[in-house]
Design a protein around this motif. Structure first.
Motif, PDB file in Angstrom:
ATOM      1  N   GLU A 287       0.940  -1.460  -0.103  1.00 49.89           N
ATOM      2  CA  GLU A 287      -0.076  -0.012   0.036  1.00 49.89           C
ATOM      3  C   GLU A 287       0.818   1.201   0.054  1.00 49.89           C
ATOM      4  N   PRO A 288       1.741   1.345   0.812  1.00 45.54           N
ATOM      5  CA  PRO A 288       2.759   2.683   0.745  1.00 45.54           C
ATOM      6  C   PRO A 288       3.413   2.948  -0.613  1.00 45.54           C
ATOM      7  N   VAL A 289       3.794   1.860  -1.323  1.00 45.08           N
ATOM      8  CA  VAL A 289       4.390   2.012  -2.593  1.00 45.08           C
ATOM      9  C   VAL A 289       3.286   2.637  -3.674  1.00 45.08           C
ATOM     10  N   GLN A 290       2.100   1.807  -3.536  1.00 51.47           N
ATOM     11  CA  GLN A 290       0.881   2.407  -4.245  1.00 51.47           C
ATOM     12  C   GLN A 290       0.492   3.958  -4.224  1.00 51.47           C
ATOM     13  N   TRP A 291       0.527   4.144  -2.808  1.00 50.32           N
ATOM     14  CA  TRP A 291       0.281   5.599  -2.422  1.00 50.32           C
ATOM     15  C   TRP A 291       1.509   6.533  -3.083  1.00 50.32           C
ATOM     16  N   MET A 292       2.439   6.151  -2.773  1.00 48.93           N
ATOM     17  CA  MET A 292       3.538   6.816  -3.727  1.00 48.93           C
ATOM     18  C   MET A 292       3.465   7.118  -5.052  1.00 48.93           C
ATOM     19  N   LEU A 293       3.104   6.104  -5.853  1.00 42.71           N
ATOM     20  CA  LEU A 293       3.088   6.002  -7.155  1.00 42.71           C
ATOM     21  C   LEU A 293       1.870   6.964  -7.467  1.00 42.71           C
ATOM     22  N   GLN A 294       0.648   6.821  -6.804  1.00 43.51           N
ATOM     23  CA  GLN A 294      -0.198   7.936  -7.127  1.00 43.51           C
ATOM     24  C   GLN A 294       0.072   9.323  -6.778  1.00 43.51           C
ATOM     25  N   VAL A 295       0.770   9.545  -5.737  1.00 48.58           N
ATOM     26  CA  VAL A 295       1.313  10.941  -5.711  1.00 48.58           C
ATOM     27  C   VAL A 295       2.112  11.531  -6.677  1.00 48.58           C
ATOM     28  N   LEU A 296       3.170  10.605  -6.839  1.00 46.90           N
ATOM     29  CA  LEU A 296       4.314  11.019  -7.815  1.00 46.90           C
ATOM     30  C   LEU A 296       3.853  11.196  -9.271  1.00 46.90           C
ATOM     31  N   ALA A 297       2.717  10.605  -9.687  1.00 44.42           N
ATOM     32  CA  ALA A 297       2.079  10.705 -11.044  1.00 44.42           C
ATOM     33  C   ALA A 297       1.758  12.069 -11.323  1.00 44.42           C
ATOM     34  N   ARG A 298       1.435  12.933 -10.226  1.00 47.57           N
ATOM     35  CA  ARG A 298       1.076  14.186 -10.520  1.00 47.57           C
ATOM     36  C   ARG A 298       1.874  15.311  -9.776  1.00 47.57           C
ATOM     37  N   PRO A 299       3.215  15.422 -10.226  1.00 48.82           N
ATOM     38  CA  PRO A 299       4.105  16.160  -9.127  1.00 48.82           C
ATOM     39  C   PRO A 299       3.837  17.550  -8.719  1.00 48.82           C
ATOM     40  N   PHE A 300       3.189  18.108  -9.901  1.00 52.52           N
ATOM     41  CA  PHE A 300       3.031  19.501  -9.715  1.00 52.52           C
ATOM     42  C   PHE A 300       1.684  20.092  -9.075  1.00 52.52           C
ATOM     43  N   ASP A 301       0.952  19.132  -8.755  1.00 52.88           N
ATOM     44  CA  ASP A 301      -0.621  19.428  -8.359  1.00 52.88           C
ATOM     45  C   ASP A 301      -0.428  19.351  -6.698  1.00 52.88           C
ATOM     46  N   GLU A 302      -0.481  20.495  -6.051  1.00 47.94           N
ATOM     47  CA  GLU A 302      -0.519  20.278  -4.664  1.00 47.94           C
ATOM     48  C   GLU A 302      -1.919  19.942  -4.226  1.00 47.94           C
ATOM     49  N   ARG A 303      -1.959  18.779  -3.223  1.00 52.99           N
ATOM     50  CA  ARG A 303      -3.288  18.316  -2.752  1.00 52.99           C
ATOM     51  C   ARG A 303      -3.430  18.265  -1.316  1.00 52.99           C
ATOM     52  N   GLU A 304      -4.478  18.761  -0.961  1.00 52.79           N
ATOM     53  CA  GLU A 304      -4.870  18.741   0.512  1.00 52.79           C
ATOM     54  C   GLU A 304      -4.803  17.253   1.130  1.00 52.79           C
ATOM     55  N   GLY A 305      -4.268  17.182   2.261  1.00 50.11           N
ATOM     56  CA  GLY A 305      -4.133  15.668   2.752  1.00 50.11           C
ATOM     57  C   GLY A 305      -3.007  14.992   2.303  1.00 50.11           C
ATOM     58  N   TYR A 306      -2.273  15.615   1.341  1.00 50.38           N
ATOM     59  CA  TYR A 306      -0.886  14.846   1.050  1.00 50.38           C
ATOM     60  C   TYR A 306       0.330  15.514   1.488  1.00 50.38           C
ATOM     61  N   GLU A 307       0.135  16.380   2.635  1.00 49.90           N
ATOM     62  CA  GLU A 307       1.348  17.094   3.156  1.00 49.90           C
ATOM     63  C   GLU A 307       2.625  16.316   3.492  1.00 49.90           C
ATOM     64  N   ARG A 308       2.299  15.267   4.135  1.00 48.80           N
ATOM     65  CA  ARG A 308       3.536  14.423   4.496  1.00 48.80           C
ATOM     66  C   ARG A 308       4.384  14.106   3.170  1.00 48.80           C
ATOM     67  N   PHE A 309       3.980  13.830   2.064  1.00 51.52           N
ATOM     68  CA  PHE A 309       4.709  13.633   0.844  1.00 51.52           C
ATOM     69  C   PHE A 309       5.501  14.552   0.376  1.00 51.52           C
ATOM     70  N   ALA A 310       5.376  15.905   0.698  1.00 46.85           N
ATOM     71  CA  ALA A 310       6.122  17.004   0.527  1.00 46.85           C
ATOM     72  C   ALA A 310       7.064  17.342   1.510  1.00 46.85           C
ATOM     73  N   GLN A 311       7.155  16.515   2.778  1.00 55.66           N
ATOM     74  CA  GLN A 311       8.045  17.194   3.749  1.00 55.66           C
ATOM     75  C   GLN A 311       9.526  16.596   3.649  1.00 55.66           C
ATOM     76  N   PRO A 312      10.549  16.932   4.057  1.00 54.53           N
ATOM     77  CA  PRO A 312      11.703  16.403   4.122  1.00 54.53           C
ATOM     78  C   PRO A 312      11.776  15.601   5.576  1.00 54.53           C
ATOM     79  N   PRO A 313      12.821  14.918   5.566  1.00 54.65           N
ATOM     80  CA  PRO A 313      12.876  13.997   6.897  1.00 54.65           C
ATOM     81  C   PRO A 313      13.146  14.892   8.245  1.00 54.65           C
ATOM     82  N   GLY A 314      12.630  14.588   9.457  1.00 58.49           N
ATOM     83  CA  GLY A 314      12.628  15.507  10.476  1.00 58.49           C
ATOM     84  C   GLY A 314      14.045  15.569  11.090  1.00 58.49           C
TER      85      GLY A 314
END
Length: 483
Positions: free
Chosen positions: A444-471
């Protein structure tokens, strides 16, 4: 439904380039299981996704039962690896199945990675663990969505066996990937090393016909081929630098004639901007650091020129002089592509002298080391009047204030910027999390990443963690070849 007999491969590489491959069969895959399939890519190639999920389809994707039209071979090439020349590398754990002519007329190789040991294996088992194959699938598809020329990943198939690596037994897998070809600088180095000018000429003619057919009309087709490859690589490396991509292993056998990115082994994307960033566990000297990539590309192209010398002119001195003249054009071509890309990333209007802004930006990034991706993305906010998100990315906001003032005075267009500055990239820590879960059986995490990365320029609500660098406090990221 499609049948194996309906899948028509062509084999021009095998037909035209005898001596540059060895016929070979894939190793058995005891219990093949489809892990990932890019159905849209399959359709683009003229393949039926439903058929690829059948036992016959898996026979193609593993190479264990290819269609009759296919001729599986291990390609031969040489190469400079970390600066040292190896005369005989080749596909040690991969096979070219053949070429598919897609419905749009484009010719694409189908190539299997992890399909078993070949005569080029140099001591390895020829197999591949699941995690590195998923990694290449993720990153190559992200690069495609980002608009970077690249090999594509069609499928990952688990083989049903375990392969032994330093960390112990790992699930085995095969990656089926496509490319406009797998011709490399190293292919030409191998051909040149045979000492047979006819072999080298056949290879160059094949490369021209396949990738740069208009070169055939030039006064010196082989010099023109070199020029086209120089230009293609200059444009490619500029795209890497814009995105903060670190290839990690820029050996000459990993530089394509087509200008596509190939081999996603120890690759990564910058978090903090750092010209000295190295992520590969085997690059102890930093040869392939982020900031070194343009220079290494030119060095690799010099090796390509050396291989082509016998074809450029009967007088070696003339040949070297002509090749050198073309090679010297790499710097100008790269800088032009780099600066044009940064102008777009900064949303600068046409006609503006951007040199001072770009020079100061390079110094700013190297000193302040903000997150590379977020810095450029949040500049859009600054262009709209809110500099807070950009200033928050650096320890001392006053470091960026002067530059921001000069840049905003130029009238940047945030709409242009949002189209070229991604918000989502394959964040290294998220990729590792996803791969760890996948190896444990949770895809599931791989599938989520593929979904997000398929639209790299479209900022979407609820996907904030995929834009954040490591802590803060996260251990430095290191990648491994996965061989």
């Amino acid at each position: 439904m499609t049948a194996a007999a309906d899948v028509a491969f062509e084999n021009t590489f095998v037909r035209d380039l005898e001596g540059l491959y060895l016929p070979w069969d894939a190793a058995p895959a005891p219990e093949p299981r489809l892990v990932l399939l890019d159905e849209a890519l399959a359709v683009d190639l003229g393949l039926d996704p439903a058929w690829l999920r059948t036992a016959e389809g898996l026979g193609l994707l593993t190479g264990t039962a290819p269609p009759e039209s296919a001729t599986t071979v291990a390609q031969a090439y040489a190469g400079h690896q970390f600066g040292g020349y190896s005369p005989r590398l080749g596909d040690g754990r991969a096979l070219l199945v053949g070429e598919l002519v897609a419905p749009d007329g484009q010719r694409r190789d189908l190539h299997l990675k992890g399909s078993g040991r070949t005569p080029f294996a140099r001591g390895g088992d020829g197999k591949a663990p699941l995690a590195p194959m998923l990694r290449e699938y993720l990153v190559s598809e992200a690069m495609h969505a980002l608009g970077v020329p690249t090999t594509r990943s069609l499928a990952v198939v688990a083989t049903g066996e375990f392969v032994m690596r330093e960390r112990g037994p790992e699930p085995g897998a095969i990656l089926a990937r496509t490319a406009s070809s797998h011709l490399r600088v190293g292919t030409f180095q191998f051909a040149a090393a045979t000492g047979d000018r006819d072999v080298l000429r056949r290879l160059a003619d094949y490369a021209i016909a396949r990738h740069h057919p208009s070169c055939a009309d030039a006064d010196n087709p082989y010099l023109e081929l070199f020029r086209r490859v120089v230009d293609a690589q200059a444009a490619l490396i500029a795209r890497w630098m814009h995105l903060g991509f670190v290839h990690g292993v820029m050996n000459t056998d990993n530089m394509t004639i087509s200008g596509e990115t190939i081999d996603y082994g120890p690759c990564a994307f910058l978090d903090a901007h750092d010209p000295a960033a190295v992520y590969s566990s085997i690059d102890s000297g930093g040869r392939y650091a982020y900031g070194n990539q343009p220079g290494i590309a030119q060095w690799n192209l010099a090796r390509f020129a050396e291989a082509l010398v016998p074809l450029l002119d009967d007088d070696q001195d003339v040949a070297v002089r002509e090749a050198t003249g073309v090679l010297e054009g790499f710097a100008d071509a790269y800088l032009a592509a780099r600066d044009a890309g940064y102008r777009r990333k900064l949303g600068l209007p046409d006609g503006l002298d951007a040199a001072p802004l770009l020079t100061d930006l390079a110094a700013l990034l190297a000193e302040a080391k903000p997150d590379h991706t977020l810095f450029f993305r949040r500049l859009s906010d600054a262009a709209r009047g809110d500099a807070g998100p950009v200033r928050d990315l650096v320890d001392d906001p006053s470091v960026v204030d002067g530059w921001l003032e000069s840049w905003r005075a130029a009238g940047p267009d945030p709409e242009v910027m949002d189209r070229v500055n991604p918000i989502y990239i394959p964040r290294n820590h998220l990729v590792e999390e996803a791969l760890t879960a996948a190896v444990a059986g949770d895809l599931e995490p791989v599938q989520w990443m593929l979904q997000v990365l398929a639209r790299p320029f479209d900022e979407r609500e609820g996907y904030e963690r995929f834009a954040q660098p490591p802590g803060p406090g996260t251990a430095p990221f290191v990648t491994f070849c996965g061989t």
